[in-house]
Design an enzyme around this catalytic site. Structure first.
Site, PDB file in Angstrom:
ATOM      1  N   CYS A 132      -2.247  -2.625   7.651  1.00  0.00           N
ATOM      2  CA  CYS A 132      -2.240  -3.537   6.499  1.00  0.00           C
ATOM      3  C   CYS A 132      -1.014  -4.447   6.449  1.00  0.00           C
ATOM      4  O   CYS A 132      -1.099  -5.587   5.987  1.00  0.00           O
ATOM      5  CB  CYS A 132      -2.390  -2.746   5.207  1.00  0.00           C
ATOM      6  SG  CYS A 132      -4.031  -2.023   5.076  1.00  0.00           S
ATOM      7  N   ASP A 136       0.784  -1.250   0.000  1.00  0.00           N
ATOM      8  CA  ASP A 136       0.000   0.000   0.000  1.00  0.00           C
ATOM      9  C   ASP A 136       0.816   1.300   0.000  1.00  0.00           C
ATOM     10  O   ASP A 136       0.427   2.277   0.664  1.00  0.00           O
ATOM     11  CB  ASP A 136      -0.956   0.016   1.205  1.00  0.00           C
ATOM     12  CG  ASP A 136      -1.959  -1.132   1.173  1.00  0.00           C
ATOM     13  OD1 ASP A 136      -1.929  -1.916   0.212  1.00  0.00           O
ATOM     14  OD2 ASP A 136      -2.749  -1.246   2.128  1.00  0.00           O
ATOM     15  N   LYS A 179      -6.733  -4.744  -3.173  1.00  0.00           N
ATOM     16  CA  LYS A 179      -7.380  -5.444  -2.059  1.00  0.00           C
ATOM     17  C   LYS A 179      -8.388  -4.525  -1.379  1.00  0.00           C
ATOM     18  O   LYS A 179      -8.071  -3.378  -1.068  1.00  0.00           O
ATOM     19  CB  LYS A 179      -6.327  -5.938  -1.067  1.00  0.00           C
ATOM     20  CG  LYS A 179      -5.470  -4.846  -0.444  1.00  0.00           C
ATOM     21  CD  LYS A 179      -4.414  -5.459   0.454  1.00  0.00           C
ATOM     22  CE  LYS A 179      -3.592  -4.452   1.178  1.00  0.00           C
ATOM     23  NZ  LYS A 179      -4.306  -3.543   2.079  1.00  0.00           N
TER      24      LYS A 179
HETATM   25  C1  C5J Z   1      -3.156   0.554   5.519  1.00  0.00           C
HETATM   26  C2  C5J Z   1      -4.903   1.782   6.628  1.00  0.00           C
HETATM   27  N1  C5J Z   1      -2.633   0.353   4.319  1.00  0.00           N
HETATM   28  N2  C5J Z   1      -4.126   2.164   7.634  1.00  0.00           N
HETATM   29  N3  C5J Z   1      -4.421   1.068   5.593  1.00  0.00           N
HETATM   30  O1  C5J Z   1      -2.515   0.318   6.521  1.00  0.00           O
HETATM   31  O2  C5J Z   1      -6.084   2.093   6.621  1.00  0.00           O
END
Ligand code: C5J
Length: 220
Positions: free
Chosen positions: A162, A24, A129
């Site tokens: 994540c 991400d 995702k």
């Molecule tokens: C991730 C989030 N990628 N913190 N998403 O950690 O909402």
């Protein structure tokens, strides 16, 4: 087998079954005006890991080892966005709302894409995702099986959300997981440290941790 100097003990890696998973590193989490900022977070903390993450990616590319990227995002019609996720809290912008980088966390919008500094190259897999974990409602497990991967090095954001969720999912599925401690970050430094401690406690109950230099040293 080559060893990565890791915590809580050395990680013996198999060059035939190891891959890097970059979680991400999207504009919506790392740049001003995105989802992370809309929740009141300081994105500068996350931006600090970009050069180290780039070195890690470059090391895997130079060694001819697979790099897989993930993006947390949803369909434009929001059909894969549970109301409980969209409506939670009181953010300045909700998922699906228009923002300065397009609709927040919507596939195909500029904000949901990976930052230019770490952009995937030809041949690298990108997993979109809808959840925090990369296995939920995606082809991630199938991609790992097709590539013959059994050992996963993790980088990306955010450490305790994540990244940790995906590591836990992978650990339960029998993958050896190692987190690159200086190529992951959280909006909350204490949460990052807690996640690292949880992962490697109790004899690597979720996985191993190591700094990027030690991972790259073993790759070389
Ligand atoms: C991730 C989030 N990628 N913190 N998403 O950690 O909402």
């Amino acid at each position: 087998m080559p060893l990565i100097r890791a915590e809580p003990f050395d990680f013996a890696f198999d060059p035939d079954s190891i891959g890097l998973v970059v979680i991400d590193m999207q504009r919506d989490f790392v740049e001003p005006g995105g989802f992370g900022a809309s929740l009141g977070n300081d994105v500068a903390l996350l931006r600090a890991i970009i050069p180290t993450t780039r070195r890690l990616i470059d090391g895997f590319r130079a060694a001819g080892l697979p790099v897989i990227h993930t993006r947390e995002c949803h369909r434009a019609d929001l059909s894969d966005l549970p109301p409980a996720k969209r409506n939670r809290g009181n953010p300045a912008l909700r998922i699906g709302d228009p923002g300065p980088m397009g609709r927040i966390l919507i596939a195909g919008e500029p904000g949901a894409d990976i930052i230019p500094e770490l952009y995937p190259i030809e041949g690298e897999t990108v997993i979109d995702k809808p959840g925090k974990g990369a296995f939920y409602a995606t082809s991630f497990a199938q991609v790992l099986a097709e590539k013959g991967l059994r050992q996963l090095i993790f980088a990306g954001v955010t450490t305790e959300v994540c990244v940790q969720t995906t590591m836990r999912e992978a650990n339960d599925r029998g993958y050896d997981c190692l987190l690159a401690t200086d190529a992951t970050e959280s909006y909350f430094p204490a949460f990052k440290q807690a996640a690292i401690d949880m992962i490697r406690a109790q004899g690597a109950i979720v996985g191993w941790t190591a700094p990027t230099d030690d991972i790259l040293g073993a790759l070389a």
